[in-house]
Design an enzyme around this catalytic site. Structure first.
Site, PDB file in Angstrom:
ATOM      1  N   ASN A   5     103.535  18.086  74.461  1.00  0.00           N
ATOM      2  CA  ASN A   5     103.706  19.115  75.479  1.00  0.00           C
ATOM      3  C   ASN A   5     103.410  20.490  74.870  1.00  0.00           C
ATOM      4  OD1 ASN A   5     104.295  20.285  77.930  1.00  0.00           O
ATOM      5  ND2 ASN A   5     106.359  19.446  78.085  1.00  0.00           N
ATOM      6  N   CYS A  14      98.895  25.581  80.944  1.00  0.00           N
ATOM      7  CA  CYS A  14      98.952  24.224  80.390  1.00  0.00           C
ATOM      8  C   CYS A  14      97.582  23.564  80.388  1.00  0.00           C
ATOM      9  CB  CYS A  14      99.953  23.376  81.163  1.00  0.00           C
ATOM     10  SG  CYS A  14      99.572  23.198  82.926  1.00  0.00           S
ATOM     11  N   HIS A  25     100.990  19.323  85.890  1.00  0.00           N
ATOM     12  CA  HIS A  25     101.074  19.806  84.518  1.00  0.00           C
ATOM     13  C   HIS A  25     100.046  19.067  83.661  1.00  0.00           C
ATOM     14  CE1 HIS A  25     102.878  21.723  81.096  1.00  0.00           C
ATOM     15  NE2 HIS A  25     103.421  20.622  80.600  1.00  0.00           N
TER      16      HIS A  25
END
Length: 420
Positions: free
Chosen positions: A364, A172, A344
């Site tokens: 995302n 990520c 994240h």
């Protein structure tokens, strides 16, 4: 005596006329003054009303945010998971919806190590060193709108619209970086340069960033862009650019099934290959690189973040992910229950207000099957889950790219002339 008397009367009448004229003029001036005063008072009243409305709105927002500041999650709610957590979230607040995600239930099941391995940021907040070099846009004197969306503000830049898929890899931190970098290259070039930087190149070759599929540091990724540069590369399915992503997308949401399920374990970090795939013949690996001119953190302040986003485009942000976030299915997310799983990184694209609730809009890297077509919104103004404390960005170096593209064009023209 008569002439004198007539003359006296004439003079007297003239004086009377003069006095009358002056009186009329005074009345006109007084009337004009009253009109101006009335207009000024009306304008002042409107200004006061506008200020009152603005302050009232701000007071309402602040009053709303006060309910979320320094709140504590119920101890029992913090231990919930599965259906119990989803039911608790949906029954105890109405800002967002929770729904069981096959991606995080039937695929990983009890394999928490693999599930939380997707959260590849160990430190979501900027370090002391990171805070020593903050973006200067925080000092700009610019008006900040109530709503802002990079997708609408820079419609020529297709990369801002895109949602990628990190698959079963804790990458990520790399995705949030290359996505925002790609957007900023397009924005800085006024739409002339439409690129998709390679998550694989950053993930596999940046040794100073961290541990590849096992996590990395967002700010280190932006510094690597400045020092070493990053080549182009699409997602797995498009297979375009110098180094496309090596891992296939996987099913992230039960409402759509056009992707296969993720593997139960994380992929190993790819080997650093400093060469382009065989099908990419446009440029060599070194010729394909894009560089950053600067890399920096952004002050942990809402207005500072907004100014940077409005000026240079999308940013990379990091935050803490709890169990309930995995089940996000739309709305303005506020942590409600479940345990902390990891840090994240995502891409910040805008902000807004819905029903008096201020929020950030983020992209995302769990594909379009998750959340709001791959995007999500999260509470703005209270550093929800640390969302406002780990913001990073940078500015692209375009002069080097332009010179390289010009040389590349001349070379192709030369070869074309030879062929003809």
């Amino acid at each position: 005596m008569y002439p004198d008397t007539v003359m006296d009367r004439i003079v007297a009448n003239s004086l009377i006329d003069v006095h009358r004229a002056k009186a009329i003029k005074r009345r006109q001036l007084a009337s004009n003054t009253l009109t101006v005063d009335a207009e000024m008072k009306t304008l002042l009243l409107l200004c006061c009303l506008a200020v009152a409305v603005y302050c009232g709105c701000n007071d309402n927002v602040e009053s709303t945010l006060d309910k979320f500041r320094n709140r504590e999650i119920d101890a029992e709610a913090a231990e919930l998971d599965g259906d119990e957590l989803i039911n608790y979230v949906n029954n105890n607040q109405d800002l967002w919806r929770a729904k069981k995600q096959r991606r995080f239930t039937s695929v990983y099941g009890e394999n928490d190590k693999a599930k939380w391995g997707l959260m590849g940021v160990n430190h979501v907040r900027l370090s002391v060193k990171g805070k020593q070099h903050l973006s200067k846009t925080k000092d700009l004197d610019i008006d900040i709108p109530e709503n802002f969306d990079s997708r609408d503000n820079w419609p020529k830049c297709q990369s801002i619209q895109n949602i990628r898929d990190q698959s079963s890899c804790g990458s990520c931190w790399a995705f949030g970086a290359v996505e925002a970098m790609s957007d900023r290259i397009c924005i800085a070039s006024h739409g002339e340069l439409q690129v998709s930087l390679s998550a694989d190149d950053l993930l596999s070759c940046c040794r100073s960033c961290g541990f590849g599929c096992n996590g990395g540091d967002p700010l280190a990724a932006w510094r690597y862009w400045v020092k070493d540069g990053i080549v182009t590369g699409s997602n797995y399915t498009a297979n375009s650019g110098c180094k496309p992503y090596p891992f296939p997308p996987c099913e992230h949401h039960s409402k759509k099934t056009h992707f296969d399920p993720c593997p139960h374990d994380l992929y190993p970090t790819p080997k650093c290959e400093k060469k382009c795939i065989a099908d990419y013949t446009d440029k060599t690996y070194s010729e394909d690189k894009f560089y950053g001119a600067s890399a920096y953190g952004v002050k942990d302040d809402v207005e500072a973040i907004q100014k940077e986003l409005m000026t240079h485009g999308p940013l990379e942000i990091a935050f803490e992910v709890y169990e309930d976030f995995l089940n996000y299915d739309g709305g303005v997310y506020v942590h409600t229950g479940g345990k902390l799983g990891g840090g994240h990184a995502v891409k910040l694209v805008g902000w807004g207000i819905e029903d008096g609730i201020p929020y950030w809009t983020c992209a995302n890297s769990w594909n379009t099957d998750w959340g709001e077509d791959g995007f999500f919104r999260i509470l703005r103004g209270v550093d929800e889950c640390g969302i406002e404390s780990g913001v990073v960005g940078g500015v692209p170096k375009l002069n080097r790219v332009s010179a390289r593209l010009h040389r590349h064009h001349r070379r192709h023209v030369h070869h074309s002339d030879i062929d003809n």
